[in-house]
Design a protein around this motif. Structure first.
Motif, PDB file in Angstrom:
ATOM      1  N   ASP A   1       9.456 -11.373   7.746  1.00 52.74           N
ATOM      2  CA  ASP A   1       8.786 -11.419   6.391  1.00 52.74           C
ATOM      3  C   ASP A   1       8.899 -10.199   5.638  1.00 52.74           C
ATOM      4  N   GLY A   2       9.480  -9.346   6.100  1.00 54.05           N
ATOM      5  CA  GLY A   2       9.926  -7.896   4.995  1.00 54.05           C
ATOM      6  C   GLY A   2       9.206  -6.825   6.064  1.00 54.05           C
ATOM      7  N   GLY A   3       8.731  -6.813   7.135  1.00 51.75           N
ATOM      8  CA  GLY A   3       8.209  -5.793   7.966  1.00 51.75           C
ATOM      9  C   GLY A   3       9.541  -4.788   8.216  1.00 51.75           C
ATOM     10  N   ASP A   4       9.361  -3.761   8.827  1.00 52.87           N
ATOM     11  CA  ASP A   4      10.346  -2.490   9.027  1.00 52.87           C
ATOM     12  C   ASP A   4      10.961  -2.933  10.430  1.00 52.87           C
ATOM     13  N   ARG A   5      12.102  -3.313  10.201  1.00 53.55           N
ATOM     14  CA  ARG A   5      13.098  -3.570  11.453  1.00 53.55           C
ATOM     15  C   ARG A   5      13.305  -2.214  12.020  1.00 53.55           C
ATOM     16  N   TRP A   6      13.480  -2.216  13.410  1.00 53.51           N
ATOM     17  CA  TRP A   6      13.703  -0.868  13.947  1.00 53.51           C
ATOM     18  C   TRP A   6      15.103  -0.525  13.787  1.00 53.51           C
ATOM     19  N   LYS A   7      15.388   0.697  13.943  1.00 55.33           N
ATOM     20  CA  LYS A   7      16.949   1.004  13.444  1.00 55.33           C
ATOM     21  C   LYS A   7      17.332   1.883  14.489  1.00 55.33           C
ATOM     22  N   GLY A   8      18.548   2.766  14.327  1.00 54.54           N
ATOM     23  CA  GLY A   8      19.143   3.521  15.383  1.00 54.54           C
ATOM     24  C   GLY A   8      19.427   3.040  16.682  1.00 54.54           C
ATOM     25  N   ALA A   9      18.716   3.543  17.842  1.00 56.90           N
ATOM     26  CA  ALA A   9      19.013   3.219  19.068  1.00 56.90           C
ATOM     27  C   ALA A   9      18.329   1.850  19.578  1.00 56.90           C
ATOM     28  N   LEU A  10      17.347   1.550  18.915  1.00 56.14           N
ATOM     29  CA  LEU A  10      16.539   0.231  18.819  1.00 56.14           C
ATOM     30  C   LEU A  10      17.044  -0.977  18.360  1.00 56.14           C
ATOM     31  N   ALA A  11      17.715  -0.737  17.305  1.00 53.93           N
ATOM     32  CA  ALA A  11      18.130  -1.739  16.283  1.00 53.93           C
ATOM     33  C   ALA A  11      18.447  -3.032  17.252  1.00 53.93           C
ATOM     34  N   TRP A  12      18.783  -3.051  18.384  1.00 55.57           N
ATOM     35  CA  TRP A  12      19.493  -4.176  19.019  1.00 55.57           C
ATOM     36  C   TRP A  12      18.253  -5.090  19.580  1.00 55.57           C
ATOM     37  N   VAL A  13      17.046  -4.473  19.376  1.00 60.84           N
ATOM     38  CA  VAL A  13      15.967  -5.209  20.233  1.00 60.84           C
ATOM     39  C   VAL A  13      15.664  -6.453  19.226  1.00 60.84           C
ATOM     40  N   PRO A  14      15.425  -7.616  20.161  1.00 65.45           N
ATOM     41  CA  PRO A  14      15.172  -8.735  19.038  1.00 65.45           C
ATOM     42  C   PRO A  14      14.009  -8.836  18.241  1.00 65.45           C
ATOM     43  N   ASP A  15      14.122  -9.422  17.035  1.00 66.28           N
ATOM     44  CA  ASP A  15      13.211  -9.514  16.049  1.00 66.28           C
ATOM     45  C   ASP A  15      11.640  -9.906  16.814  1.00 66.28           C
ATOM     46  N   VAL A  16      11.754 -10.834  17.895  1.00 68.99           N
ATOM     47  CA  VAL A  16      10.489 -11.412  18.251  1.00 68.99           C
ATOM     48  C   VAL A  16       9.814 -10.256  19.181  1.00 68.99           C
ATOM     49  N   VAL A  17      10.500  -9.390  19.830  1.00 70.20           N
ATOM     50  CA  VAL A  17      10.001  -8.170  20.553  1.00 70.20           C
ATOM     51  C   VAL A  17       9.393  -7.179  19.714  1.00 70.20           C
TER      52      VAL A  17
END
Length: 554
Positions: free
Chosen positions: A346-362
């Motif tokens: 819904d527009g929240g800040d997705r993690w970037k860099g080394a953590l970008a692979w973490v699934p959205d639900v987590v």
């Protein structure tokens, strides 16, 4: 008081059938001394004169105190027929969890409609919640059984847990003190105590924290007993082989530690203060393991203790507890409607860099947990019944859960003024005596190094001491239910010291019996006196006012 711990009370009191005599091989012409028994000891010895009677007592005593607890908690459970105190949150959250899998919002001013049976007016929009969902899932079980429009159903799960907790206190105390008498005494105090009754008759979450932590405590004690037996067997094998096995046995096979981890994860899945018990119990278990291995000759600083056994205790508890906690959120993961469930989408800040692979639900879950943490740590809204943890042991400000004032002629009121109250005032004698007993046990721990005393104090400290870090937070006296079982175990242990042994001097023994008898009788009298204040039984105001012994109790 005797200087010896009471660990074989039943053997010396309940299982003896005859006076203690000198050995049968005494010289023919020497006098035989027969110890004088207190009348109660002699009678109790006759009562338990056979193995069948002894078995009946070991099973029947815990059953009877559990039956007392059940009556005091289940009688008229559906009264009052309105949502009480924070039931306005937890009962309604429980019902939306049951229907939607997540806590949903409700229209404003819906409590009266909910109590009247309009339980399907909840909205589909998610509600931010301050505590994890497991306790509310358990509350929903009672509602599913009786229907959501039955006030008794709102509280049924809490009551059942409170009843089982009395049995647990009885069995754990029996195990710790090696005495069914003292175990039954502890269970009886828990059964008739006011705070334990109130928290079993009002659908809040704290009774579940207490329950799961108590299960974990019992599991840790069973693990300690099982591990000690295995260590003893290892020592016998080492000695028989005549060689020094410096590392000691590897103790991975410890199912009771796994159970403890599951229960502590469940406690945290009810309220986050369950994590206090997890942290302290885990450290206690590691320390006990190290001490046990030291006693059998393993070097204290060797790899056999720190680098081999410490991780075992940790891995069998903490990761399992964490997995259990996450599993308690299954409804949130399995649906799309929960609060922050689609925060990234819904527009929240997705993690970037080394953590970008973490699934959205987590990422969404982590964001939600961070929000709950910020809310709980920052909660400092003034409340008329907030109680500073520094004053908890003094019971300075018990929580009034419910009060309904009535005038003459209203609902059968035969006085100028009547009322129905649910107030979390513990039985004053049981509470203050238990606090004093635990202070005395601190002395005994230092003086005699009694492990069972240390275990009791660890349980009490795990529930109480961490709250001293949050003196500015809005907290309540009823949070103390989480560690009240350990206070009561401490009271039973101290009374056991006062009671002494059947082989003690008869005058000392009789004085101990009298003291314990007076404590029990006065506790019963006070519970009868306060029971209307714990269960909303209607009384006139003059009678109600007699219960406020301290001005801050009003």
């Amino acid at each position: 008081m005797t200087d010896r711990p009471v660990n074989d009370f039943d053997e010396l009191v309940g299982h003896a059938t005859a006076p203690v005599e000198a050995p049968a091989r005494a010289p023919q012409h020497s006098p035989v001394r027969v110890a004088r028994l207190a009348p109660l000891d002699a009678w109790w010895g006759r009562v338990l004169a056979t193995p069948a009677r002894q078995r009946a007592w070991r099973w029947g005593g815990p059953f009877l105190v559990t039956l007392v607890a059940a009556f005091l908690r289940l009688w008229h459970l559906g009264h009052p027929d309105s949502l009480v105190f924070d039931e306005t949150y937890y009962v309604k959250d429980a019902w939306t969890l049951h229907n939607l899998g997540y806590e949903a919002s409700w229209p404003g001013d819906v409590d009266a409609k909910f109590a009247a049976g309009q339980t399907d007016v909840f909205l589909r929009s998610a509600e931010f919640i301050a505590h994890p969902p497991l306790g509310k899932w358990i509350i929903s079980l009672g509602m599913a059984v009786t229907g959501p429009d039955n006030p008794a159903g709102w509280r049924l799960s809490t009551a059942v847990v409170g009843i089982i907790a009395v049995l647990l206190v009885t069995l754990i105390t029996t195990h710790l003190l090696k005495s069914t008498v003292l175990g039954v005494l502890a269970g009886f105090f828990m059964a008739i105590d006011g705070q334990a009754i109130v928290l079993s008759r009002v659908s809040l979450l704290d009774n579940f924290v207490m329950f799961f932590a108590l299960l974990a405590f019992g599991a840790i004690l069973l693990d300690r007993h099982r591990t000690q037996r295995r260590l003893d067997a290892w020592v016998a094998k080492r000695d028989s082989q005549g060689r020094d096995l410096a590392w000691g046995p590897a103790l991975w096979n410890r199912p009771w530690l796994v159970v403890a981890g599951l229960m502590l994860g469940a406690a945290t899945g009810v309220k986050w203060n369950g994590a206090f018990f997890l942290a302290i119990f885990a450290v206690y278990t590691i320390a006990v393991d190290m001490a046990a291995r030291r006693r059998i000759g393993v070097e204290f600083w060797g790899t056999g203790t720190i680098f081999r056994q410490g991780p075992v205790s940790f891995l069998l508890m903490v990761p399992i507890a964490a997995a259990t906690y996450i599993a308690s959120w299954t409804g949130w993961f399995a649906t799309k409607g929960g609060y922050y469930r689609t925060w990234v989408e819904d527009g929240g800040d997705r993690w970037k860099g080394a953590l970008a692979w973490v699934p959205d639900v987590v990422q969404n879950f982590w964001h939600y947990q961070a929000g709950i943490y910020a809310f709980n740590v920052g909660l400092s809204t003034p409340h008329p019944y907030q109680a500073n943890p520094l004053l908890w042991l003094l019971m300075q400000r018990p929580t009034s859960m419910y009060y309904l004032g009535l005038s003459a002629g209203q609902d059968g009121c035969a006085s100028d003024r009547c009322g129905q109250a649910i107030t979390g005032i513990a039985n004053p004698l049981i509470w203050y005596a238990a606090v004093a007993a635990c202070l005395y046990l601190c002395y005994r721990l230092v003086r005699y190094r009694e492990w069972h005393v240390g275990a009791i104090l660890i349980g009490a400290g795990a529930g109480f001491l961490p709250w001293l870090m949050y003196l500015d937070r809005t907290v309540f006296q009823f949070y103390t239910i989480a560690f009240e079982p350990y206070l009561i175990m401490g009271l039973a242990a101290a009374l056991g010291v006062i009671l002494g042994r059947r082989t003690d001097d008869i005058d000392r023994r009789l004085s101990g019996i009298r003291v314990v008898g007076i404590v029990v009788i006065l506790s019963i009298v006070l519970s009868v006196f306060y029971y209307p204040m714990w269960t909303a039984i209607q009384e006139n105001w003059s009678f109600i006012s007699l219960h406020y012994w301290i001005p801050s109790w009003k």
